[in-house]
Enzyme design. Structure first.
Site, PDB file in Angstrom:
ATOM      1  N   HIS A  62       0.848  -1.205   0.000  1.00  0.00           N
ATOM      2  CA  HIS A  62       0.000   0.000   0.000  1.00  0.00           C
ATOM      3  C   HIS A  62       0.880   1.251   0.000  1.00  0.00           C
ATOM      4  O   HIS A  62       1.519   1.578   0.994  1.00  0.00           O
ATOM      5  CB  HIS A  62      -0.892  -0.018   1.254  1.00  0.00           C
ATOM      6  CG  HIS A  62      -1.898   1.079   1.309  1.00  0.00           C
ATOM      7  ND1 HIS A  62      -3.254   0.838   1.449  1.00  0.00           N
ATOM      8  CD2 HIS A  62      -1.774   2.428   1.271  1.00  0.00           C
ATOM      9  CE1 HIS A  62      -3.901   1.994   1.484  1.00  0.00           C
ATOM     10  NE2 HIS A  62      -3.019   2.972   1.389  1.00  0.00           N
ATOM     11  N   HIS A  64       1.133   5.432  -1.994  1.00  0.00           N
ATOM     12  CA  HIS A  64       0.568   6.437  -2.907  1.00  0.00           C
ATOM     13  C   HIS A  64       1.741   7.064  -3.653  1.00  0.00           C
ATOM     14  O   HIS A  64       2.345   8.025  -3.163  1.00  0.00           O
ATOM     15  CB  HIS A  64      -0.203   7.503  -2.123  1.00  0.00           C
ATOM     16  CG  HIS A  64      -1.398   6.961  -1.404  1.00  0.00           C
ATOM     17  ND1 HIS A  64      -2.693   7.182  -1.826  1.00  0.00           N
ATOM     18  CD2 HIS A  64      -1.495   6.184  -0.300  1.00  0.00           C
ATOM     19  CE1 HIS A  64      -3.536   6.563  -1.000  1.00  0.00           C
ATOM     20  NE2 HIS A  64      -2.826   5.953  -0.062  1.00  0.00           N
ATOM     21  N   GLN A 157      -9.968   9.836  -3.855  1.00  0.00           N
ATOM     22  CA  GLN A 157      -9.563  10.535  -2.626  1.00  0.00           C
ATOM     23  C   GLN A 157     -10.681  11.421  -2.050  1.00  0.00           C
ATOM     24  O   GLN A 157     -10.850  11.515  -0.842  1.00  0.00           O
ATOM     25  CB  GLN A 157      -8.328  11.398  -2.906  1.00  0.00           C
ATOM     26  CG  GLN A 157      -7.865  12.275  -1.750  1.00  0.00           C
ATOM     27  CD  GLN A 157      -7.203  11.485  -0.640  1.00  0.00           C
ATOM     28  OE1 GLN A 157      -6.063  11.086  -0.750  1.00  0.00           O
ATOM     29  NE2 GLN A 157      -7.945  11.245   0.433  1.00  0.00           N
ATOM     30  N   HIS A 215      -9.725   1.925   1.136  1.00  0.00           N
ATOM     31  CA  HIS A 215      -9.347   2.627   2.363  1.00  0.00           C
ATOM     32  C   HIS A 215     -10.585   2.589   3.254  1.00  0.00           C
ATOM     33  O   HIS A 215     -11.571   3.265   2.967  1.00  0.00           O
ATOM     34  CB  HIS A 215      -9.001   4.085   2.067  1.00  0.00           C
ATOM     35  CG  HIS A 215      -7.639   4.308   1.513  1.00  0.00           C
ATOM     36  ND1 HIS A 215      -7.245   3.824   0.299  1.00  0.00           N
ATOM     37  CD2 HIS A 215      -6.564   4.988   2.029  1.00  0.00           C
ATOM     38  CE1 HIS A 215      -5.984   4.188   0.079  1.00  0.00           C
ATOM     39  NE2 HIS A 215      -5.551   4.894   1.109  1.00  0.00           N
ATOM     40  N   GLU A 218     -10.485   4.580   8.088  1.00  0.00           N
ATOM     41  CA  GLU A 218      -9.217   5.172   8.526  1.00  0.00           C
ATOM     42  C   GLU A 218      -9.529   6.426   9.316  1.00  0.00           C
ATOM     43  O   GLU A 218      -9.346   7.560   8.866  1.00  0.00           O
ATOM     44  CB  GLU A 218      -8.297   5.501   7.342  1.00  0.00           C
ATOM     45  CG  GLU A 218      -6.899   5.915   7.822  1.00  0.00           C
ATOM     46  CD  GLU A 218      -5.989   6.413   6.713  1.00  0.00           C
ATOM     47  OE1 GLU A 218      -6.454   6.582   5.576  1.00  0.00           O
ATOM     48  OE2 GLU A 218      -4.800   6.637   7.004  1.00  0.00           O
ATOM     49  N   ASP A 314       2.511   3.277   2.856  1.00  0.00           N
ATOM     50  CA  ASP A 314       1.433   4.243   2.622  1.00  0.00           C
ATOM     51  C   ASP A 314       1.969   5.521   1.971  1.00  0.00           C
ATOM     52  O   ASP A 314       1.577   5.864   0.868  1.00  0.00           O
ATOM     53  CB  ASP A 314       0.675   4.566   3.913  1.00  0.00           C
ATOM     54  CG  ASP A 314      -0.720   5.113   3.645  1.00  0.00           C
ATOM     55  OD1 ASP A 314      -1.138   5.159   2.471  1.00  0.00           O
ATOM     56  OD2 ASP A 314      -1.402   5.497   4.608  1.00  0.00           O
TER      57      ASP A 314
HETATM   58 FE   FE2 Z   1      -3.505   5.037   1.821  1.00  0.00          FE
END
Ligand code: FE2
Length: 421
Positions: A62, A64, A157, A215, A218, A314
């Site tokens: 995971h 970005h 997002q 996701h 979170e 991440d």
């Molecule tokens: Fe993430």
């Protein structure tokens, strides 16, 4: 006498159950041709591993890549919260160009590969109208395919229902060939939108034959309960092990009565979990005074129940996490501490979470692992075993990708000039 492309001599091969066997490994045509205690053959290139540990490569479950290496642009995340990070990224992503995203993603992947990571799953923000980041990562996936396996997740997002065009942008991303469909139900405008988004993601995955990585929850809000929606969808479809719940940090805040009920439901699925300990120990608990929550999902309990858990960095130098190097042993070591997984079997399990279990999350098991006939992807660690590798964040001496030596690192050799203790 047989002549191979590459011969690795005097290695110690690590198996998934922790056993270690002395081996020579021969590579031919990009695949592993022979594994044996001694291989009486020649090779174009031969390396003496001097008893160092041979392991399958690290798996980054995971990250970005589109936001990597942007920390401080246009401003630093002063509150350290997820939500300030999202605001900063919303500003930064207005200025994305293909070259900007590609150069940062390639640099990050190179840094990861030099530290033994050869399989990466990257989320890419597809809430931006021109889909610049998506296009850039699709081009990067192609550019690195000879040395790195990159999976791309369409990640909304700003929420699938957070803007008029976001749902159609997701559909465009699927049409352009993402490997995985993502989501962010806890950041949709309402709980109902969050539930609807999870259902939509499962529909898309079935319709287009893609993996799922959401996701999920979170947030420290113990009322954020989209994991139960994912569980129900997984039970009602055949998607099972093709589904991943990332983060699920609210699981760490649920009351035990609810958490244990949910664990029972989860056991009937084969959902994978991805925990991101470096970032969630810094992002979560920001609204707490004291006692302050750790903000991680229940990794130990999931692992004890036999669920597949793997780990991710991440973020590396971005609005959510201004640190990070790409070293998966750092990630695993943070979990050992924050997840209190200090038992010897637990420490070994944390190593497996950045190797074999990551491959399971990414659905790569066919091509992953060190066995005759498999693609020759492996790393050589300056370590005696999994515990030693984790404790010392052991250097990766060699990285072999598709049968070729991709990178090497000299092992530091500190000298002592003081009195003998
Ligand atoms: Fe993430």
């Amino acid at each position: 006498m047989t002549s191979y492309d590459l011969l690795l001599r005097n290695g110690r091969l690590l198996h998934r159950n922790g056993t270690i066997a002395p081996v020579d490994i021969a590579v031919q045509g990009g695949a592993i041709a022979e594994i044996s205690p001694h291989i009486p053959a020649l090779a174009q290139q031969e390396l003496d591993l001097q008893g160092q540990l041979v392991s399958p490569p690290f798996v980054e479950s995971h990250i970005h890549l589109d936001s990597a290496l942007t920390a401080g642009q246009p401003r630093w995340n002063q509150s350290g919260t997820l939500f300030e990070g999202i605001e900063i990224w919303r500003e930064r992503k207005q200025n994305l160009s293909l070259e900007d995203v590609k150069s940062r993603a390639l640099e990050t992947l190179k840094q990861q590969a030099m530290q033994g990571v050869l399989f990466v799953r990257s989320h890419v923000d597809v809430s931006e109208a021109k889909l610049v980041a998506l296009q850039a990562l699709l081009e990067v996936r192609e550019a690195v395919k000879n040395w790195m396996t990159l999976q791309i997740v369409a990640f909304p997002q700003d929420g699938i229902y957070g803007g008029d065009k976001n749902e159609s942008l997701m559909e465009e991303a699927i049409a352009r060939g993402v490997d995985v469909i993502g989501g962010i139900p806890h950041y949709e405008l309402t709980r109902e939108d969050g539930v609807k988004s999870v259902h939509r993601i499962f529909e898309w995955a079935e319709q287009h034959d893609r993996l799922i990585d959401i996701h999920c929850d979170e947030i420290d809000d113990d009322h954020s309960r989209f994991l139960e929606v994912m569980t129900a969808c997984a039970l009602r479809t055949d998607l099972g092990s093709r589904v991943t719940a990332s983060h699920t940090t609210a699981f760490g805040s649920y009351n035990n009565a609810y958490a244990y009920k949910l664990l029972g439901f989860l056991q009937r699925t084969q959902i994978n979990f991805v925990c991101n300990p470096l970032i969630n120990i810094t992002l979560q608990g920001r609204t707490d005074t004291y006692p302050k929550r750790r903000g991680l999902t229940r990794v130990k309990e999931l692992w004890q129940q036999g669920m597949n858990v793997s780990l991710g960095h991440d973020c590396i130098l971005d609005p959510w996490y201004s640190l990070g190097t790409g070293n998966m042993l750092d990630v695993a070591a943070m979990l050992v501490h924050v997840g209190q997984m200090t038992g010897s079997a637990e420490i070994d399990a944390c190593y497996n979470m950045v190797t074999w279990q990551g491959a399971k999350t990414l659905h790569l098991e066919e091509q992953y692992g060190i066995a005759v006939g498999k693609p020759a992807n492996l790393i050589v660690l300056d370590a005696s075993d999994r515990f030693d590798a984790l404790r010392r964040r052991a250097p990766v001496r060699y990285v072999v990708s598709r049968g070729k030596v991709l990178a090497s690192t000299e092992v530091p050799s500190p000298q002592w000039y003081g009195e003998q203790p």
